[in-house]
Each structure stands twice: as structure tokens, then as C-alpha cells.
Design an enzyme around this catalytic site. Structure first.
Site, short mmCIF file in Angstrom:
data_model
loop_
_atom_site.label_atom_id
_atom_site.label_comp_id
_atom_site.label_asym_id
_atom_site.label_seq_id
_atom_site.Cartn_x
_atom_site.Cartn_y
_atom_site.Cartn_z
N ILE A 42 0.88 -1.16 0.00
CA ILE A 42 0.00 0.00 0.00
C ILE A 42 0.92 1.22 0.00
O ILE A 42 1.86 1.29 0.79
CB ILE A 42 -0.95 0.00 1.22
CG1 ILE A 42 -1.87 1.24 1.21
CG2 ILE A 42 -0.19 -0.09 2.54
CD1 ILE A 42 -2.94 1.21 2.31
N SER A 43 0.71 2.13 -0.90
CA SER A 43 1.64 3.24 -1.09
C SER A 43 1.69 4.15 0.12
O SER A 43 0.74 4.26 0.90
CB SER A 43 1.26 4.07 -2.33
OG SER A 43 1.44 3.34 -3.51
N GLN A 44 2.81 4.82 0.26
CA GLN A 44 2.97 5.86 1.28
C GLN A 44 1.88 6.91 1.11
O GLN A 44 1.62 7.35 -0.02
CB GLN A 44 4.35 6.49 1.11
CG GLN A 44 4.67 7.63 2.06
CD GLN A 44 6.03 8.23 1.75
OE1 GLN A 44 6.73 7.79 0.84
NE2 GLN A 44 6.41 9.24 2.50
#
Length: 223
Positions: A66-68
Site C-alpha cells: 500500500i503506497s505511502q
């Protein structure tokens, strides 16, 4: 679309995250408001729940992350989606970026190549009450021609080159947000369609997992 009975600590953590993103340079209040509404802890594995509101990527299985939150916010800010626009997302992943876009009122189409992630994201987004979306499991580097053209396309994995299959599915004035490069880092590009021309802007370096597909990296590429 926040869960109505969640613990108050999550609201506080979201407020702290939004403040951190503002300090790091995110200026779009629409984007910040969207991130402030979304229960990110629902999008991560339970083992990482205590870190859900850190400004950091987290593993979601199958070699994906899950992206920053900053990266999600920045890509969304560059896209600048408006209510009612048709947006294509390449790489549904956990569904978190999709939720941000849906909070901003778009009609979303999202493609995920890993069917277990697609199925999990679809269940979660539906459970959170999002309705203006179409999802499928498939090769995102091909876009989704059946629903083209799109006002915007956002790619959440790093591509070796810009796929013509995506730029060709933009409407006039449409924007493609895509990280392009190799495993050492990718340049975040915003490509705007103006007739038969595509105007390219470079917006700094990021680190994404690979965009796998017929117009991206191949499964057996060594880099």
C-alpha cells in the site's frame, strides 16, 4: 466514507497524518479532506494496523505494497480529479488510492492484475459503501478500452516506458500520472493530451513496485 463506529483514536491519527502531509507540501485541501476521511487501517493487514497512519508504505501480500500516504496524496494532487470525471486507475492494490479518488466524487474504473488483491479490494470498497466504481482483474498496461476515453489515468506502479495504450485512452485535456524508470527509482510524469500532442512534465523521483504487463515489465525481467 469512514466507518461510523470506529475507535476515536483513528480519527485523531488521520488528523495527525493530514497535518503531516500538509507540512510536507500537499496543498490541495480536497485531497487532504479525502485522506482525512478514509480508514486506512481497514486497507492494511491486521499485523500492520498500528502503523496504518504512518507516512510509509506497508506490505499487503503478493509482493505488493500500500503506497505511502504522501505518494498517494501527491499523485492525486497532480491528477486533480473533479467530481463526475471518469478516472482509470492501473493497479488497484489494497484499494486505498481508489478510495481517495472515490471520496473526491469521480466515476472510477480500476484494474488489478493479481486477482486475490482485486477480490479483497472489491469486497472492502463495497463494504465501505463506495458505489461509483468498476473493477476488474486483468492487464492494466492495456488500459480499459471498453470505457475509454478517460479524463484521467493514474498508475500506481513503476513502468519502464509510457504505454501508448494508456495515452491513447485519454480524452482531450486528459491527464496521465505515471512513474517511469527502473528499480533504482522512477520519475513521476504528468502527461496531458492536447489534440495529437502529449505534454510531459516531470515531478520528482519516487520508488514503486514494478508495473507488470504486456506494455510494462515482464514477470521474468531481471532489471
Amino acid at each position: 466514507m469512514t466507518a461510523p463506529q470506529e475507535h476515536p483514536k483513528y480519527r485523531i491519527k488521520r488528523e495527525q497524518l493530514v497535518q503531516k502531509l500538509r507540512q510536507k507540501g500537499i496543498v490541495s485541501e480536497r485531497v487532504l479532506t479525502a485522506l482525512g476521511r478514509i480508514p486506512r487501517h481497514r486497507f492494511v493487514d491486521s499485523a500492520f494496523e498500528r502503523r496504518a497512519y504512518d507516512d510509509a508504505p506497508l506490505p499487503i501480500g503478493h509482493g505488493q505494497t500500500i503506497s505511502q500516504p504522501y505518494t498517494v496524496a501527491r499523485q492525486t494532487e497532480l491528477l486533480d480529479p473533479q467530481p463526475g470525471q471518469r478516472i482509470l486507475e492501473i493497479g488497484t492494490g489494497s484499494g486505498y488510492q481508489a478510495a481517495v479518488l472515490l471520496e473526491m466524487g469521480v466515476k472510477l474504473y480500476s484494474v488489478e492484475r493479481l486477482c486475490p488483491l482485486y477480490e479483497r479490494a472489491q469486497r472492502l470498497l463495497r463494504a465501505l459503501g463506495y458505489k461509483r466504481l468498476e473493477l476488474k482483474c486483468g492487464d492494466g498496461t492495456q488500459g480499459w478500452r471498453a470505457y475509454a476515453p478517460f479524463d484521467g489515468i493514474i498508475v500506481t506502479a513503476g513502468a519502464p516506458v509510457v504505454p501508448e495504450t494508456l495515452t491513447s485512452q485519454l480524452t482531450e485535456g486528459g491527464r496521465l500520472i505515471i512513474p517511469v524508470g527502473d528499480d533504482s527509482g522512477q520519475q513521476m510524469l504528468r502527461i496531458t493530451r492536447q489534440g495529437d500532442q502529449f505534454i510531459e512534465e516531470d515531478h520528482n523521483t519516487y520508488q514503486f513496485v514494478r508495473l507488470i504487463g504486456s506494455r510494462g515489465w515482464q514477470e521474468n525481467d531481471s532489471g
